[in-house]
Scaffold this motif. Structure first.
Motif, PDB file in Angstrom:
ATOM      1  N   MET A   1      -5.370  -3.921   0.819  1.00 47.48           N
ATOM      2  CA  MET A   1      -4.591  -4.026  -0.426  1.00 47.48           C
ATOM      3  C   MET A   1      -3.176  -4.517  -0.144  1.00 47.48           C
ATOM      4  SD  MET A   1      -6.379  -3.419  -3.058  1.00 47.48           S
ATOM      5  CE  MET A   1      -5.180  -3.110  -4.299  1.00 47.48           C
ATOM      6  N   LEU A   2      -2.549  -4.024   0.927  1.00 47.17           N
ATOM      7  CA  LEU A   2      -1.201  -4.479   1.287  1.00 47.17           C
ATOM      8  C   LEU A   2      -1.195  -5.964   1.643  1.00 47.17           C
ATOM      9  CD1 LEU A   2       0.193  -1.468   3.349  1.00 47.17           C
ATOM     10  CD2 LEU A   2       0.920  -2.266   1.100  1.00 47.17           C
ATOM     11  N   VAL A   3      -2.203  -6.403   2.381  1.00 46.92           N
ATOM     12  CA  VAL A   3      -2.277  -7.827   2.739  1.00 46.92           C
ATOM     13  C   VAL A   3      -2.465  -8.674   1.492  1.00 46.92           C
ATOM     14  CG1 VAL A   3      -3.712  -9.540   3.929  1.00 46.92           C
ATOM     15  CG2 VAL A   3      -3.077  -7.420   5.088  1.00 46.92           C
ATOM     16  N   LEU A   4      -3.319  -8.249   0.580  1.00 46.18           N
ATOM     17  CA  LEU A   4      -3.536  -9.004  -0.662  1.00 46.18           C
ATOM     18  C   LEU A   4      -2.270  -9.034  -1.524  1.00 46.18           C
ATOM     19  CD1 LEU A   4      -7.158  -7.914  -1.627  1.00 46.18           C
ATOM     20  CD2 LEU A   4      -6.402 -10.092  -0.662  1.00 46.18           C
ATOM     21  N   LEU A   5      -1.557  -7.920  -1.572  1.00 47.64           N
ATOM     22  CA  LEU A   5      -0.291  -7.904  -2.329  1.00 47.64           C
ATOM     23  C   LEU A   5       0.746  -8.819  -1.691  1.00 47.64           C
ATOM     24  CD1 LEU A   5       0.071  -4.137  -3.315  1.00 47.64           C
ATOM     25  CD2 LEU A   5      -0.327  -6.084  -4.834  1.00 47.64           C
TER      26      LEU A   5
ATOM     27  N   MET B   1      -8.826   6.633  -0.905  1.00 50.06           N
ATOM     28  CA  MET B   1      -8.861   5.298  -0.350  1.00 50.06           C
ATOM     29  C   MET B   1      -8.686   5.400   1.163  1.00 50.06           C
ATOM     30  SD  MET B   1      -6.570   2.022  -1.433  1.00 50.06           S
ATOM     31  CE  MET B   1      -7.275   1.682  -3.009  1.00 50.06           C
ATOM     32  N   LYS B   2      -9.532   4.706   1.873  1.00 51.70           N
ATOM     33  CA  LYS B   2      -9.495   4.739   3.323  1.00 51.70           C
ATOM     34  C   LYS B   2      -8.332   3.878   3.849  1.00 51.70           C
ATOM     35  CE  LYS B   2     -14.447   5.350   3.762  1.00 51.70           C
ATOM     36  NZ  LYS B   2     -15.697   4.815   4.276  1.00 51.70           N
ATOM     37  N   PRO B   3      -7.863   4.171   5.047  1.00 52.20           N
ATOM     38  CA  PRO B   3      -6.751   3.374   5.622  1.00 52.20           C
ATOM     39  C   PRO B   3      -7.082   1.886   5.710  1.00 52.20           C
ATOM     40  CG  PRO B   3      -7.131   5.336   6.917  1.00 52.20           C
ATOM     41  CD  PRO B   3      -8.214   5.296   5.889  1.00 52.20           C
ATOM     42  N   LYS B   4      -8.326   1.549   5.996  1.00 52.38           N
ATOM     43  CA  LYS B   4      -8.711   0.131   6.089  1.00 52.38           C
ATOM     44  C   LYS B   4      -8.554  -0.558   4.733  1.00 52.38           C
ATOM     45  CE  LYS B   4     -12.479  -2.762   7.717  1.00 52.38           C
ATOM     46  NZ  LYS B   4     -13.821  -2.786   8.279  1.00 52.38           N
TER      47      LYS B   4
END
Length: 148
Positions: free
Chosen positions: A9-13, A1-4
């Motif tokens: 994913m962190l923002v969605l979580l 998984m790329k850093p972007k």
């Protein structure tokens, strides 16, 4: 998984966690919230029977009736548009009197009467405690400017 993709994913979580917390808070408040009604609102929409609400307005002059048991009273709350009869059993606040503002917490009965479990007396912005009114002829605090 790329850093972007990881950041996405962190923002969605984070958004999902905030939405979940908000939903839980609103669900908890739903059971505790008591809506405020004026007598005119009750006349328009009908009373919400059996639900904890607050009724606010002015105590109609000449409407306070003390009952024979000595702790129950009946009075009428008005907002100038409509009136609602209220029953209360207990000790009334010191500021509770005819022509003053009141917020009654309780429930409506099927007949449209309101049974209050708590009374909150309201006063206007010119209120002064009786002790302060007796002393200093009504002047509580005298403000003086500092002179150089």
């Amino acid at each position: 998984m790329k850093p972007k993709q990881q950041r996405l994913m962190l923002v969605l979580l984070a958004i999902a966690a905030v939405a979940g917390a908000s939903g839980l808070a609103l669900s908890a408040l739903k059971d505790q919230a008591a809506f405020f009604y004026a007598p005119g609102d009750v006349a328009k929409a009908g009373p919400p029977v059996g639900r904890a609400v607050r009724l606010g307005g002015m105590v109609q002059r000449g409407s306070i009736r003390k009952q024979a048991d000595g702790v129950s009273i009946r009075f009428v709350v008005t907002d100038g548009v409509a009136t609602v009869p209220v029953r209360f059993r207990g000790v009334t606040p010191d500021l509770f009197r005819e022509g003053s503002g009141v917020v009654a917490e309780g429930m409506f009965e099927a007949g449209g009467a309101f049974v209050a479990s708590n009374l909150l007396a309201k006063h206007d912005e010119r209120y002064m405690p009786p002790q302060a009114a007796r002393t200093d002829k009504g002047v509580m605090h005298e403000t003086k400017t500092l002179q150089p």
